[in-house]
Design a protein around this motif. Sequence first.
Motif, PDB file in Angstrom:
ATOM      1  N   LEU A   9       1.864  -2.139   4.111  1.00 25.58           N
ATOM      2  CA  LEU A   9       2.483  -3.072   3.170  1.00 25.58           C
ATOM      3  C   LEU A   9       3.008  -4.303   3.898  1.00 25.58           C
ATOM      4  CD1 LEU A   9       4.428  -0.584   0.876  1.00 25.58           C
ATOM      5  CD2 LEU A   9       2.504  -2.029   0.194  1.00 25.58           C
ATOM      6  N   ILE A  10       3.632  -4.078   5.042  1.00 24.88           N
ATOM      7  CA  ILE A  10       4.144  -5.209   5.819  1.00 24.88           C
ATOM      8  C   ILE A  10       3.001  -6.101   6.271  1.00 24.88           C
ATOM      9  CG2 ILE A  10       5.276  -5.830   8.003  1.00 24.88           C
ATOM     10  CD1 ILE A  10       7.150  -3.467   7.591  1.00 24.88           C
ATOM     11  N   ASP A  11       1.881  -5.478   6.620  1.00 20.17           N
ATOM     12  CA  ASP A  11       0.716  -6.276   7.015  1.00 20.17           C
ATOM     13  C   ASP A  11       0.242  -7.167   5.872  1.00 20.17           C
ATOM     14  OD1 ASP A  11      -0.814  -3.688   9.109  1.00 20.17           O
ATOM     15  OD2 ASP A  11       0.700  -5.227   9.538  1.00 20.17           O
ATOM     16  N   ILE A  12       0.420  -6.700   4.639  1.00 15.10           N
ATOM     17  CA  ILE A  12      -0.045  -7.490   3.491  1.00 15.10           C
ATOM     18  C   ILE A  12       0.939  -8.589   3.126  1.00 15.10           C
ATOM     19  CG2 ILE A  12      -0.619  -7.426   1.029  1.00 15.10           C
ATOM     20  CD1 ILE A  12      -1.478  -4.490   1.446  1.00 15.10           C
ATOM     21  N   VAL A  13       2.230  -8.240   2.977  1.00 13.48           N
ATOM     22  CA  VAL A  13       3.186  -9.224   2.452  1.00 13.48           C
ATOM     23  C   VAL A  13       4.098  -9.840   3.507  1.00 13.48           C
ATOM     24  CG1 VAL A  13       3.251  -8.240   0.128  1.00 13.48           C
ATOM     25  CG2 VAL A  13       4.859  -7.430   1.852  1.00 13.48           C
ATOM     26  N   GLY A  14       4.065  -9.309   4.707  1.00  8.04           N
ATOM     27  CA  GLY A  14       4.978  -9.821   5.736  1.00  8.04           C
ATOM     28  C   GLY A  14       6.278  -9.037   5.730  1.00  8.04           C
ATOM     29  N   GLU A  15       6.920  -8.986   6.906  1.00  8.01           N
ATOM     30  CA  GLU A  15       8.110  -8.170   7.061  1.00  8.01           C
ATOM     31  C   GLU A  15       9.238  -8.580   6.133  1.00  8.01           C
ATOM     32  OE1 GLU A  15       8.832  -7.732  11.272  1.00  8.01           O
ATOM     33  OE2 GLU A  15      10.881  -7.101  10.787  1.00  8.01           O
ATOM     34  N   ILE A  54      -2.428  -4.614  -2.405  1.00  7.08           N
ATOM     35  CA  ILE A  54      -1.494  -3.498  -2.552  1.00  7.08           C
ATOM     36  C   ILE A  54      -2.078  -2.431  -3.476  1.00  7.08           C
ATOM     37  CG2 ILE A  54       0.752  -2.810  -3.485  1.00  7.08           C
ATOM     38  CD1 ILE A  54       1.812  -5.493  -2.404  1.00  7.08           C
ATOM     39  N   LEU A  55      -2.729  -2.850  -4.552  1.00  4.32           N
ATOM     40  CA  LEU A  55      -3.305  -1.851  -5.456  1.00  4.32           C
ATOM     41  C   LEU A  55      -4.455  -1.102  -4.777  1.00  4.32           C
ATOM     42  CD1 LEU A  55      -3.152  -3.581  -8.969  1.00  4.32           C
ATOM     43  CD2 LEU A  55      -1.671  -1.846  -7.984  1.00  4.32           C
TER      44      LEU A  55
END
Lengths: 459, 369, 140
Positions: A9-15, A54-55
Motif C-alpha cells: 500500500l505504501i508503494d502505491i500511495v506513498g508513506e 489498491i483494488l
Amino acid sequence: MAEKIKQALIDIVGENNYTDSLIDMVSYSYDASEYSQRPSCAVWVETVEHVSDILKLANREHVPVVPRGAGTGLTGTATPLNEAIVLDMSRMNEIIKISIEDRLVIVQPGVVYADLEKALAQYGFFFPPDPASGTVCTLGGNVSTNAGGVKGAKYGTTRDYVLGLQVVIPDGRIMRTGSRTMKSVSGYDLTKLFVGSEGTLGVVTEITLKINPKTTAATTSMATFDNLEDAGRAVSQIMYSGIIPSVLEILGHDTIMAINRNTDLDLPEVDAILLAETDGYTTAETDFQMEKIIEVFKKNNAGKIKRAESEEEASDLWAARKSAYAVLSRIKTHVVLEDVTVPMTKIADLLKGIKAISEKHNIIIATYGHAGDGNLHPQFVYDGYDPKQVKSKEAASAELFQLTIDLGGTLTGEHGIGLQKAPFMTLEHDPAAMDVMRGIKRLLDPNNILNPGKMALDE
Amino acid sequence: MNKMEAKYDFERKYREQVLQCSRCGFCQAVCPVFGSTLRPALNARGKMLLLKEVMDGKIQLDDELIESLFQCTTCASCFENCPSGVNVPDIIKQVRKDMVSIGTCHPAFKGMNEVLKRHTNIYAEDDAEDFGREKNRKAEIVYFVGCVGLYREEESTEATLDLLDRLNVDYTLIDEVCCSGVLEDVGFEINEELARKNIELVFATGAKTLITGCPYCSRTFNNKPQYAELREKGVNVLHISQFLKDFDMGVKTDKKVTYHDPCDLGRHCGIYEEPREIIRKIAPNFVEMAHHHADSLCCGAGGGVRGAYAKNSLAMARRRLQEAEEIDAEVVLTECNSCIHNLSNAKLRRQKFEVYNITRFINELMENK
Amino acid sequence: MQIQNYNMPDELYYEENHFWIRDDGDFLVMGMDDFAQVMAGEIVYVQLPDEGKRLNTGKKFAKIESGKWLGKAFAPVNGELVGVNEELEENPGLINDDCYGKGWMYKIKPDDKGELDNLIKGQEAVEKWLLADIEKYAEE
C-alpha cells in the motif's frame, strides 16, 4: 495489517498517505450510524490509478476495501467490516470543470457538497438534491446512497442528475459509464446501477452531474393541524392543487415539543405542522402557487396558517425543521433515524401506524420528514444502555418496516441500507430480485472484497 | 457500561456531553485542524470518539492519543456549530489535565510549564524590550503587552504604544510576567507565583484600569480565580479595542480593509463590534471575509498548537488568508499578537495584502499624515 | 570537515551566528550551518524579504523560527539581497534536511567581496570557533 500488504500500500500511495495509527483507526471505525468496527489500516488516495492498484492488490490478497467520504452516512455503509482497508476519498476533492453551456459539472468524489454549491452559485446555478449534511458530506457519498434532501419532492434525488461516472470496478479496471450529454440510451444504464450501490460494486472516482439554474424567489408558509391524519391527507391532496411545492416538510408532535424545548421558536404545540415552500422567479408567481397549497391546507382542517413575511421569518422556520435531528438526540443517550418512504396517499396511515407502534412498545418515535415525496424520518429516541429499551427499539423497528412494506412502501428513501436495514431486505425484495442483486455483486466482485457484509448481499 | 467507575475527571464532569455527540460529523465543516489536514482523527468528532472509547474501556488514555487530543486550537468553532451542543474545547482542556496527571503530555507543553517555573515568559527569553518607556510608574492605566507582543511582535507593540502616546493616554508598562493562562488550556494550572507578581505590579501603579492587546491575557485576568483579586479591588480589565472604540483617530484610508476576529476575542468573549467600530471610522472601504463574527476561521495559533504543531498551525493560517485573497483585501486587520504572528508568518510572498493590528495600522496612518 | 557530529564544509565562509556563505563569483549564497539547524530543531518559518533589500554588515535582516527558537539572519557583508530560496516558503524544513544544498536561504550581491576576509574560514579557525560554541551551548 500484514507487513507485506502494508508495504504494498505504501508503494502505491506513498508513506504519507498510509496510516495504521490508533487515533486514525478509531476514527475510521465509525460513520454517523450506530455501528463501528476497527479497520486494519487506512489510505488517502489521490488518483484513480491509486484506487485501481489498491483494488488489484485487494483481490490478489483477499483483503476487503471500504471506500469512505465524509463518514456522515447513517446506516453503516462506511463501517469497515472484516478488518478492511479504508479508502479515504476526501483528498480527491477537485471540481474538475463547470460548464454552464453544457449544463453540467464534473467533480471528484471528495468534493464537499457545500463547496460545490458555492462554486455553482457564482453562476446562478445549483445542484438540487440538498442533503441535510450538505456542509460536510461529499459527492461520492451522495452518489453512493442516492442522497435526497428537502427539495426532493420537486427536484428529485441524486440519481436524477448523475449523467456519468468514472468507476474503478473491484478487479481494478477503470470504467466509464453514461456520457456528458443530457440524455443517452446507449447500452445498459450502468450509471443508475452504481448510484445508490453503497460502495459495493465499484469505487467512484469522477462524477458528471447535471445542474439547474437557481430560482430567485420563494414563498414559505406554515400550517398547523390538530389531527395528524388531516395533515397526512393534506399532503396527498396537494397533488390536486396542480402545484408541486419545492419543499413540503412535516413535523410531528414529539418533534415540535423537542424543538420548543431547545430553541425559542415557540411553535404551536399541535399534532402536526406542515412547512411548505414554493419557488420561481417572481414573488407573484410563488405567491400564486402558495395560494393553491394553502387552499388544500384549509380544506383539510388546518388550524393556523401563516405565511412568512420576510426572508428572516422563513429562514427561522427552516432552521426549526433542520434542528429536529439534533434536538431530539438530546433527550436520551441513543437515537436511530429511519427514512421509510411510502406512496403519498399512505402518509396519514404511516403516521397513524407509527403512533401505534410507539405506544405499544413504549418508546419515543418522533416523526418529521419530507412529506412532499412520502419520505418520513421516524426518529427512535431511547436509552441505549438499558437492555429493555434496546429490545423495545428492535421490536418497534421491525414492526415499522413491516408496516411500511404493507403500505406499499420502501425501507429507505435516501439513507441507504448499509448494515442498518440489511436484515429487512427480504421483506421488501422478492427472492428473484435478491438473486439478481447478489448475482450482479458476484459478477463484479467475485472475491467479495469491496465493502463486504452490507445490503444483505452476502447471504 | 455506565456502571463502570469513572476513572478520570473528564468523565466525571463531561460524561453526558461526550455521550451526547451523535457522531453526525457536522464539525468537519468548521474545525480548522480538519479543514487543513482532512484527517478525521484530528476533527472534533474524532476526539469525541476517542474519549467515548476511553470511557468504555476500549482504549487507554495514553501517549498514542496525544497527537489528536493535544492538537486543538480550542477555537470553539465546533461547539458553536454542534447540533448536539457538545462543548468540545472545555472537554479537551479537562482531558489534557487528566493526561498530565497520569504522566502523558505533549513535550512542548510540558516544556512550557517547566519554562514558566524558571522564566518570566513562555519563550524563556531574558531580555524584554522596554520600548524606551518607563515602567512601573504611577498611572491611571496599566498597559499589559503579553508574551507574544514582547518577544515575537515587538514592532507591532511599539506601534500600539506610539498610538497610545499620540492619544495622550496616561498609561504605564510594568515588569510584566506571563499571565500563564495558557497553562490551563494545555493540561496544567496557572502559575500562582507569576499571577501574584502581575497583581502586585498592577496594584503598585495605583491604576484602576488594565488594558491589553492580547485577548488571551484579558480573558485570563477577567475569568480566572487566580486573578480575582484584581477584580475585587476594582481594577477594570479591557481589551484595547474596547478602550479605543470611542476615540476619534482623525485619519482615514481608502484601502480595502477586512477584519479577522481572533477566537479569543470573538467567540470566547463576544467582542465583535468594538474593533469593527474603530475600523469603520478610519476605513470606509471595509469588507468582511467569507467567515466572520462567530463563524470566523481560526488562525491556527491557539491552544498551544503553534508551539506543538507548527506546520499544521501555519496551514490553518494560510487557509484563513485565502479568504482575504478571495475578497481582494489590501489590508487584513486584527487585534491579537498571536494571530498577527501566525498570519504574517503564513502569508505567501505573492500575496500582496498586509497584515496588521488595528492599533499599528492607525499609528502608521497618523505617522504618514 | 566533521567536527564532533557537525558537518562544516571546508570551502565555505562562516558568519559567527552560524550562517555559511558561499562565494559564487558575482553573488554570495547564504544559509544556516549544520550546528545551527541541529540546535534550532525543526525550522517552521523563514522570513524571505523582498529582493532589493539593502543589507548592512552585522545588522539583522530576517527572522527564522523553529518550534522553540526565534533566530535572526545577520548580513555577513554590505550589499543587496538579490534572491531568496522560495522553496522555503512552504518547506522551511529543507534547512534541516539539506542545509548546504536545497536549504540555501539568501542570495546576496556584495558591495565589496573583500569583506569576506572578515568571516571565519579554514579548518583551524572553524574548528576553534565551533568547539567554543559547542561548549557554550552545552552549559546553557
